[in-house]
Scaffold this motif. Structure first.
Motif, PDB file in Angstrom:
ATOM      1  N   ILE A 136     -18.373 -15.285  -7.843  1.00  0.00           N
ATOM      2  CA  ILE A 136     -17.348 -16.953  -8.066  1.00  0.00           C
ATOM      3  C   ILE A 136     -18.584 -17.370  -7.207  1.00  0.00           C
ATOM      4  CG2 ILE A 136     -15.835 -18.095  -7.888  1.00  0.00           C
ATOM      5  CD1 ILE A 136     -14.362 -15.713  -8.226  1.00  0.00           C
ATOM      6  N   ALA A 137     -18.280 -17.111  -6.036  1.00  0.00           N
ATOM      7  CA  ALA A 137     -19.401 -17.546  -4.683  1.00  0.00           C
ATOM      8  C   ALA A 137     -20.446 -17.961  -4.944  1.00  0.00           C
ATOM      9  CB  ALA A 137     -19.443 -17.131  -3.472  1.00  0.00           C
ATOM     10  N   PHE A 177     -22.091 -18.633  -8.280  1.00  0.00           N
ATOM     11  CA  PHE A 177     -21.087 -19.423  -9.067  1.00  0.00           C
ATOM     12  C   PHE A 177     -21.038 -20.762  -8.576  1.00  0.00           C
ATOM     13  CE2 PHE A 177     -20.678 -16.484 -12.583  1.00  0.00           C
ATOM     14  CZ  PHE A 177     -20.921 -16.684 -13.577  1.00  0.00           C
ATOM     15  N   LYS A 178     -21.027 -21.023  -7.459  1.00  0.00           N
ATOM     16  CA  LYS A 178     -19.854 -21.904  -6.529  1.00  0.00           C
ATOM     17  C   LYS A 178     -20.961 -22.689  -5.746  1.00  0.00           C
ATOM     18  CE  LYS A 178     -14.709 -21.575  -5.853  1.00  0.00           C
ATOM     19  NZ  LYS A 178     -14.255 -21.815  -4.952  1.00  0.00           N
ATOM     20  N   ALA A 179     -21.567 -22.083  -5.664  1.00  0.00           N
ATOM     21  CA  ALA A 179     -23.433 -21.902  -5.310  1.00  0.00           C
ATOM     22  C   ALA A 179     -24.128 -22.706  -6.044  1.00  0.00           C
ATOM     23  CB  ALA A 179     -23.816 -21.651  -4.199  1.00  0.00           C
ATOM     24  N   ILE A 227     -23.267 -24.325  -9.185  1.00  0.00           N
ATOM     25  CA  ILE A 227     -23.481 -26.017  -9.609  1.00  0.00           C
ATOM     26  C   ILE A 227     -23.535 -26.389  -7.573  1.00  0.00           C
ATOM     27  CG2 ILE A 227     -21.217 -27.053  -9.484  1.00  0.00           C
ATOM     28  CD1 ILE A 227     -19.896 -24.443 -10.928  1.00  0.00           C
ATOM     29  N   LYS A 228     -23.362 -26.420  -6.683  1.00  0.00           N
ATOM     30  CA  LYS A 228     -23.301 -27.589  -5.704  1.00  0.00           C
ATOM     31  C   LYS A 228     -25.026 -27.825  -6.432  1.00  0.00           C
ATOM     32  CE  LYS A 228     -19.958 -27.575  -2.381  1.00  0.00           C
ATOM     33  NZ  LYS A 228     -19.727 -26.859  -1.358  1.00  0.00           N
ATOM     34  N   ARG A 270     -23.508 -30.349 -12.074  1.00  0.00           N
ATOM     35  CA  ARG A 270     -22.472 -29.989 -12.879  1.00  0.00           C
ATOM     36  C   ARG A 270     -23.367 -30.076 -14.130  1.00  0.00           C
ATOM     37  NH1 ARG A 270     -16.615 -28.509 -13.460  1.00  0.00           N
ATOM     38  NH2 ARG A 270     -17.143 -29.907 -11.576  1.00  0.00           N
ATOM     39  N   THR A 279     -24.679 -25.886 -16.474  1.00  0.00           N
ATOM     40  CA  THR A 279     -23.480 -25.846 -17.719  1.00  0.00           C
ATOM     41  C   THR A 279     -25.082 -25.465 -18.977  1.00  0.00           C
ATOM     42  OG1 THR A 279     -22.065 -27.372 -17.266  1.00  0.00           O
ATOM     43  CG2 THR A 279     -22.074 -26.832 -19.426  1.00  0.00           C
TER      44      THR A 279
END
Length: 127
Positions: free
Chosen positions: A53-54, A56-58, A60-61, A65, A69
């Motif tokens: 999860i971390a 994916f967040k990094a 995306i940042k 987005r 995607t």
């Protein structure tokens, strides 16, 4: 007085009555899925648990987005293709080797099924 059967009746064979004996039967596929899931969860736990999860967040940042995607969609299409190819090749190799699949859970399920009261019927009888 003679015993007479009614006009409408169903003659049961032994196989149809076996479920009356009691006990519990688990399909080999369900047993294999449970064992494989437990193994995969254990591996994921020791590999860092929530690190995905971390990540994916990094990601995306870092790329935005829309770009993320697009990349994720492409990766998922490739992943699904690889998984399908792995499943097909696993079935082929399993058929050739006579194991029916190459998973730890599948091998355990077949082993337990071969030693129960109705061997090799696709169900593990727990009694």
């Amino acid at each position: 007085m003679e015993l007479v059967l009614p006009n409408n009746y169903v003659a049961l064979e032994q196989d149809e009555m076996m479920y009356l004996d009691g006990g519990l039967s688990v399909p080999n596929g369900a047993l294999a899925f449970g064992v494989n899931s437990a193994i995969n969860a254990t591996i994921a736990y020791f590999m860092g648990g929530g690190g995905g999860i971390a990540l994916f967040k990094a990601a995306i940042k870092a790329v935005g987005r829309q770009t993320f995607t697009r990349y994720l969609r492409g990766a998922l299409v490739n992943f699904i293709g690889v998984q399908a190819a792995n499943r097909i090749s696993g079935k082929v190799v399993g058929f050739v080797l006579g194991t029916g699949g190459l998973s730890v859970g599948g091998m355990l399920a077949r082993h337990l099924d071969s030693g129960d009261k109705h061997p090799n019927n696709g169900w593990w009888d727990i009694t």
